[in-house]
Design a protein around this motif. Structure first.
Motif, PDB file in Angstrom:
ATOM      1  N   ILE A   1      -0.138   1.358   5.691  1.00 36.23           N
ATOM      2  CA  ILE A   1       0.642   1.544   4.462  1.00 36.23           C
ATOM      3  C   ILE A   1       2.029   0.945   4.678  1.00 36.23           C
ATOM      4  O   ILE A   1       2.459   0.750   5.820  1.00 36.23           O
ATOM      5  CB  ILE A   1       0.761   3.035   4.058  1.00 36.23           C
TER       6      ILE A   1
ATOM      7  N   LEU B   1       1.192   5.211  -0.236  1.00 36.44           N
ATOM      8  CA  LEU B   1       0.477   6.485  -0.127  1.00 36.44           C
ATOM      9  C   LEU B   1       1.278   7.569  -0.850  1.00 36.44           C
ATOM     10  O   LEU B   1       2.451   7.793  -0.532  1.00 36.44           O
ATOM     11  CB  LEU B   1       0.299   6.838   1.356  1.00 36.44           C
TER      12      LEU B   1
ATOM     13  N   VAL C   1      -7.383   6.260   5.876  1.00 37.71           N
ATOM     14  CA  VAL C   1      -6.578   5.206   5.237  1.00 37.71           C
ATOM     15  C   VAL C   1      -6.659   3.932   6.077  1.00 37.71           C
ATOM     16  O   VAL C   1      -6.849   2.836   5.543  1.00 37.71           O
ATOM     17  CB  VAL C   1      -5.107   5.673   5.053  1.00 37.71           C
TER      18      VAL C   1
ATOM     19  N   ASN D   1       0.869  -1.170   0.000  1.00 40.51           N
ATOM     20  CA  ASN D   1       0.000   0.000   0.000  1.00 40.51           C
ATOM     21  C   ASN D   1       0.906   1.221   0.000  1.00 40.51           C
ATOM     22  O   ASN D   1       1.630   1.461   0.971  1.00 40.51           O
ATOM     23  CB  ASN D   1      -0.890   0.029   1.249  1.00 40.51           C
TER      24      ASN D   1
END
Ligand code: NAD
Length: 249
Positions: free
Chosen positions: A83, A9, A76, A7
């Motif tokens: 992340i 960002l 998120v 993940n």
């Protein structure tokens, strides 16, 4: 060991350079979390990725606001989870000479280009450290390595590159690396025609850098082979800063 699908960002994800960054990250199988000032623009960036069979989520973010960063952290976490990588690409180029700065314009540029990445790293670092693995990549500029005629840009990017190095102490032994990517002239709307016209004369490769090349560098930095690249200023400028000054007044 590097997780294969991350993940990632990305701030400023609706910008010109991020089109190339997002595309390369998605092609490599990563999920791109597209954060930008304007949710519609972030959504459009995410749509572009999903239209090409990639995975993406849009988020609204103002990197100058602690509240906005905290909101993003919560959103998120709720929609995607932790992340594994943060790419700080949000930035502005305020084309002002010293005497033209007024009404807090210098401070605003520093707030976006330098304090913004700091806020983001401070907010998201704990989860990277907790996982024992993470990548932080700050999009700096050759204007931060050589000096430049717009002082807010040069100072903010020099600060960002040195913030990058300084954080190595904080992340010592944690599995988290922190690097800066320092582009030269990249094919985006940030670059005015006058600078484009100078490329043949001032860049040894005689080429403007394509956003996908920045994306390829970032994708490599996320890989296992890049685990010992840490605290670097990775310059992608066709050799411009090695031979003479790229910028005329
Ligand atoms: N284009 C170049 O030649 C070049 C060269 C060197 C470095 N850079 C750096 O690369 C990064 C991307 O540049 P670009 O050319 O794509 O610029 P761009 O203007 O196309 O994109 C910048 C993005 O940042 C977003 N942004 C601005 N303020 C924000 C804020 N407060 N919060 C959240 N998002 C915000 C904008 O909405 C925009 O989508 C910047 O940090 C820039 O300084 C660009």
């Amino acid at each position: 060991m590097t997780p294969t699908s991350l993940n990632v960002l990305v701030t400023g994800a609706a910008g010109g350079m991020c089109r190339g960054i997002n595309a390369r990250l998605a092609e490599a199988g990563h999920t791109v979390l597209c954060a930008d000032l304007n949710l519609e623009a972030a959504q459009a960036a995410a749509d572009q990725i999903t239209a090409a069979d990639g995975s993406a989520h849009p988020f609204e973010l103002d990197v100058t606001s602690d509240d906005s960063v905290e909101r993003l952290l919560a959103e998120v976490q709720e929609s995607v989870g932790d992340i594994q990588a943060l790419v700080n690409a949000a930035g502005i180029l305020d084309r002002k000479y010293l005497a033209d700065h007024e009404g807090g314009s210098f401070e605003r540029a520093i707030d976006i280009n330098l304090n913004g990445p700091f806020r983001m790293i401070r907010a998201f670092a704990p989860q990277l450290v907790e996982q024992g693995w993470g990548r932080i990549i700050n999009i700096s500029s050759i204007a931060g390595t050589t000096g430049y005629h717009y002082p807010s840009y040069a100072a903010s990017k020099a600060g960002l590159s040195n913030l990058t190095r300084s954080l190595l102490v904080d992340f010592w032994g944690t599995g988290v690396t922190v690097n800066s990517v320092c582009p030269g002239v990249v094919d985006t709307s940030m670059v005015i025609q006058e600078v484009r016209d100078q490329v043949k004369r001032k860049v040894p490769t005689e080429q403007i850098v394509q956003p996908e090349e920045i994306g390829a560098m970032i994708t490599f930095l996320l890989s296992e082979d890049a685990k010992n690249i840490n605290g670097a200023d990775l310059v992608i400028d066709g050799g411009a800063t090695q031979v003479f000054s790229l910028f005329d007044r």
